[in-house]
Design a protein around this motif. Structure first.
Motif, PDB file in Angstrom:
ATOM      1  N   ARG A  86       0.838  -1.190   0.000  1.00  0.00           N
ATOM      2  CA  ARG A  86       0.000   0.000   0.000  1.00  0.00           C
ATOM      3  C   ARG A  86       0.879   1.248   0.000  1.00  0.00           C
ATOM      4  O   ARG A  86       1.916   1.290   0.659  1.00  0.00           O
ATOM      5  CB  ARG A  86      -0.937   0.011   1.210  1.00  0.00           C
ATOM      6  CG  ARG A  86      -1.881  -1.184   1.261  1.00  0.00           C
ATOM      7  CD  ARG A  86      -3.079  -0.924   2.132  1.00  0.00           C
ATOM      8  NE  ARG A  86      -3.961   0.095   1.533  1.00  0.00           N
ATOM      9  CZ  ARG A  86      -5.081   0.524   2.114  1.00  0.00           C
ATOM     10  NH1 ARG A  86      -5.446   0.053   3.304  1.00  0.00           N
ATOM     11  NH2 ARG A  86      -5.831   1.445   1.538  1.00  0.00           N
ATOM     12  N   ILE A  87       0.446   2.237  -0.764  1.00  0.00           N
ATOM     13  CA  ILE A  87       1.160   3.504  -0.876  1.00  0.00           C
ATOM     14  C   ILE A  87       0.327   4.574  -0.177  1.00  0.00           C
ATOM     15  O   ILE A  87      -0.886   4.676  -0.406  1.00  0.00           O
ATOM     16  CB  ILE A  87       1.402   3.900  -2.346  1.00  0.00           C
ATOM     17  CG1 ILE A  87       2.015   2.731  -3.140  1.00  0.00           C
ATOM     18  CG2 ILE A  87       2.297   5.134  -2.417  1.00  0.00           C
ATOM     19  CD1 ILE A  87       3.374   2.281  -2.634  1.00  0.00           C
ATOM     20  N   TRP A  88       0.993   5.388   0.669  1.00  0.00           N
ATOM     21  CA  TRP A  88       0.327   6.422   1.444  1.00  0.00           C
ATOM     22  C   TRP A  88       1.001   7.764   1.193  1.00  0.00           C
ATOM     23  O   TRP A  88       2.190   7.801   0.895  1.00  0.00           O
ATOM     24  CB  TRP A  88       0.413   6.115   2.946  1.00  0.00           C
ATOM     25  CG  TRP A  88       0.068   4.721   3.318  1.00  0.00           C
ATOM     26  CD1 TRP A  88       0.880   3.617   3.241  1.00  0.00           C
ATOM     27  CD2 TRP A  88      -1.185   4.253   3.827  1.00  0.00           C
ATOM     28  NE1 TRP A  88       0.206   2.501   3.671  1.00  0.00           N
ATOM     29  CE2 TRP A  88      -1.058   2.855   4.046  1.00  0.00           C
ATOM     30  CE3 TRP A  88      -2.392   4.885   4.141  1.00  0.00           C
ATOM     31  CZ2 TRP A  88      -2.104   2.088   4.538  1.00  0.00           C
ATOM     32  CZ3 TRP A  88      -3.434   4.116   4.631  1.00  0.00           C
ATOM     33  CH2 TRP A  88      -3.280   2.734   4.826  1.00  0.00           C
ATOM     34  N   ARG A  89       0.227   8.840   1.360  1.00  0.00           N
ATOM     35  CA  ARG A  89       0.851  10.161   1.367  1.00  0.00           C
ATOM     36  C   ARG A  89       1.470  10.371   2.740  1.00  0.00           C
ATOM     37  O   ARG A  89       0.794  10.251   3.764  1.00  0.00           O
ATOM     38  CB  ARG A  89      -0.180  11.244   1.080  1.00  0.00           C
ATOM     39  CG  ARG A  89      -0.615  11.245  -0.350  1.00  0.00           C
ATOM     40  CD  ARG A  89      -1.230  12.524  -0.830  1.00  0.00           C
ATOM     41  NE  ARG A  89      -1.744  13.425   0.184  1.00  0.00           N
ATOM     42  CZ  ARG A  89      -2.380  14.557  -0.103  1.00  0.00           C
ATOM     43  NH1 ARG A  89      -2.572  14.892  -1.356  1.00  0.00           N
ATOM     44  NH2 ARG A  89      -2.829  15.335   0.859  1.00  0.00           N
ATOM     45  N   MET A  90       2.742  10.673   2.757  1.00  0.00           N
ATOM     46  CA  MET A  90       3.440  10.812   4.031  1.00  0.00           C
ATOM     47  C   MET A  90       2.917  11.992   4.844  1.00  0.00           C
ATOM     48  O   MET A  90       2.839  11.932   6.079  1.00  0.00           O
ATOM     49  CB  MET A  90       4.947  10.969   3.788  1.00  0.00           C
ATOM     50  CG  MET A  90       5.770  11.103   5.045  1.00  0.00           C
ATOM     51  SD  MET A  90       5.753   9.625   6.079  1.00  0.00           S
ATOM     52  CE  MET A  90       7.173   8.754   5.411  1.00  0.00           C
ATOM     53  N   GLU A  91       2.512  13.064   4.175  1.00  0.00           N
ATOM     54  CA  GLU A  91       2.116  14.286   4.868  1.00  0.00           C
ATOM     55  C   GLU A  91       0.871  14.087   5.727  1.00  0.00           C
ATOM     56  O   GLU A  91       0.830  14.493   6.889  1.00  0.00           O
ATOM     57  CB  GLU A  91       1.869  15.403   3.852  1.00  0.00           C
ATOM     58  CG  GLU A  91       1.446  16.730   4.454  1.00  0.00           C
ATOM     59  CD  GLU A  91       2.539  17.363   5.289  1.00  0.00           C
ATOM     60  OE1 GLU A  91       2.186  18.115   6.220  1.00  0.00           O
ATOM     61  OE2 GLU A  91       3.728  17.112   5.018  1.00  0.00           O
ATOM     62  N   ASP A  92      -0.158  13.448   5.162  1.00  0.00           N
ATOM     63  CA  ASP A  92      -1.436  13.360   5.875  1.00  0.00           C
ATOM     64  C   ASP A  92      -1.940  11.931   6.058  1.00  0.00           C
ATOM     65  O   ASP A  92      -3.021  11.722   6.608  1.00  0.00           O
ATOM     66  CB  ASP A  92      -2.503  14.193   5.162  1.00  0.00           C
ATOM     67  CG  ASP A  92      -2.636  13.838   3.683  1.00  0.00           C
ATOM     68  OD1 ASP A  92      -2.196  12.744   3.285  1.00  0.00           O
ATOM     69  OD2 ASP A  92      -3.178  14.661   2.921  1.00  0.00           O
ATOM     70  N   GLY A  93      -1.179  10.945   5.593  1.00  0.00           N
ATOM     71  CA  GLY A  93      -1.567   9.555   5.785  1.00  0.00           C
ATOM     72  C   GLY A  93      -2.668   9.065   4.871  1.00  0.00           C
ATOM     73  O   GLY A  93      -3.166   7.940   5.050  1.00  0.00           O
ATOM     74  N   ASP A  94      -3.075   9.852   3.880  1.00  0.00           N
ATOM     75  CA  ASP A  94      -4.119   9.407   2.963  1.00  0.00           C
ATOM     76  C   ASP A  94      -3.610   8.273   2.079  1.00  0.00           C
ATOM     77  O   ASP A  94      -2.487   8.334   1.560  1.00  0.00           O
ATOM     78  CB  ASP A  94      -4.578  10.561   2.070  1.00  0.00           C
ATOM     79  CG  ASP A  94      -5.495  11.517   2.801  1.00  0.00           C
ATOM     80  OD1 ASP A  94      -5.919  11.183   3.920  1.00  0.00           O
ATOM     81  OD2 ASP A  94      -5.776  12.601   2.253  1.00  0.00           O
ATOM     82  N   PRO A  95      -4.444   7.217   1.882  1.00  0.00           N
ATOM     83  CA  PRO A  95      -4.027   6.135   0.988  1.00  0.00           C
ATOM     84  C   PRO A  95      -4.012   6.595  -0.459  1.00  0.00           C
ATOM     85  O   PRO A  95      -4.890   7.354  -0.889  1.00  0.00           O
ATOM     86  CB  PRO A  95      -5.083   5.054   1.227  1.00  0.00           C
ATOM     87  CG  PRO A  95      -6.272   5.784   1.754  1.00  0.00           C
ATOM     88  CD  PRO A  95      -5.752   6.963   2.515  1.00  0.00           C
TER      89      PRO A  95
END
Length: 269
Positions: free
Chosen positions: A212-221
């Motif tokens: 799974r890939i997430w946005r590091m800034e806000d944790g959104d998938p």
């Protein structure tokens, strides 16, 4: 041009179990963590294989990580210890003690000023941040997860992400020590985390066979990478004669079931 292949052999590696590998930032050296043999470093320039840490290290080395400037090589062990060697001559630079359980995760901050380590255990000794100038603890984080398998830094060093046995990713405020975000990421343990080179994204992988890939800034998938499972996209909505356990097993293998008035899709993994 065809890729060249080289098989690295050494008599001391014959019976060694290999647990982890890590390239140096310049791609010239490869560190290998072993069971009972310490750490081996393969140098591409000299084609040599050097054994280090066999006198310093506890029997089982679980992880190895180079500092961003390649000055140091860190290794985690089953004895609750993190060892750090100077990369120039592989002399022991620091022995970091604070964990009670096996240390199973390591990550350097982008500037190399801090090193995070995670371990098996309970309480405030399983997720520790170290100052790499004084080589001492600067923060312990009270992670409820008893098995930490992965840690990763946000590029600015203000957030640290941890994950492990409970399948949950947790974003920590490094200054306050508080968990500011949690995301259920996988069915089953999360085995590893890795930040992208630019620090914008985070990858996690687990026992369920998904990345799974997430946005590091806000944790959104962002996306999920996974090969099709045996019953991928099979719709079992309204199927009669299946127990709850059988439905769960089918969903774990890719089936979908629409539940409720809004026909919300339920999928495991």
């Amino acid at each position: 041009k065809a890729a060249s292949e080289r098989v690295v052999t050494d008599p001391e590696l014959v019976d060694a179990q290999l647990f982890a590998v890590a390239w140096s930032p310049d791609g010239e050296r490869l560190a290998v963590a072993t069971h009972r043999q310490g750490v081996f470093v393969y140098d591409r320039r000299t084609q040599g294989l050097q054994r280090i840490g066999h006198l310093d290290a506890p029997p089982r080395i679980r992880r190895v990580e180079w500092s961003p400037d390649a000055r140091y090589l860190a290794a985690s062990s089953e004895g609750g210890v993190v060892l750090v060697w100077n990369s120039e001559d592989y002399s022991l630079r620091a022995t970091l003690e604070g964990h009670r359980g096996m240390v199973t995760a390591l990550a350097w901050s982008a500037d190399g000023a801090r090193l995070a380590s995670g371990s098996w255990g309970h309480g405030r000794d399983q997720l520790i941040i170290w100052d790499t100038e004084r080589w001492e603890q600067v923060r312990t984080l009270d992670d409820p997860n008893p098995l930490i398998f992965g840690v990763a830094w946000r590029a600015d060093g203000e957030r640290l992400v941890s994950a492990g046995g409970d399948g949950v990713l947790r974003w920590w405020n490094v200054q306050s020590g508080e968990c500011v975000l949690s995301q259920h990421g996988h069915e089953g343990p999360i085995q590893a985390l890795r930040a992208s080179p630019d620090g914008r994204f985070l990858a996690s992988c687990g026992d369920g066979g998904a990345i799974r890939i997430w946005r590091m800034e806000d944790g959104d998938p962002v996306t999920t990478l996974r090969r099709d499972r045996p019953y991928e996209r099979l719709d079992i909505t309204g199927v009669k004669g299946l127990t709850d356990g059988q439905k769960l097993a089918l969903r774990m293998m890719g089936a979908i079931e629409h539940l409720g008035a809004d026909w919300k899709s339920v999928e495991a993994g």
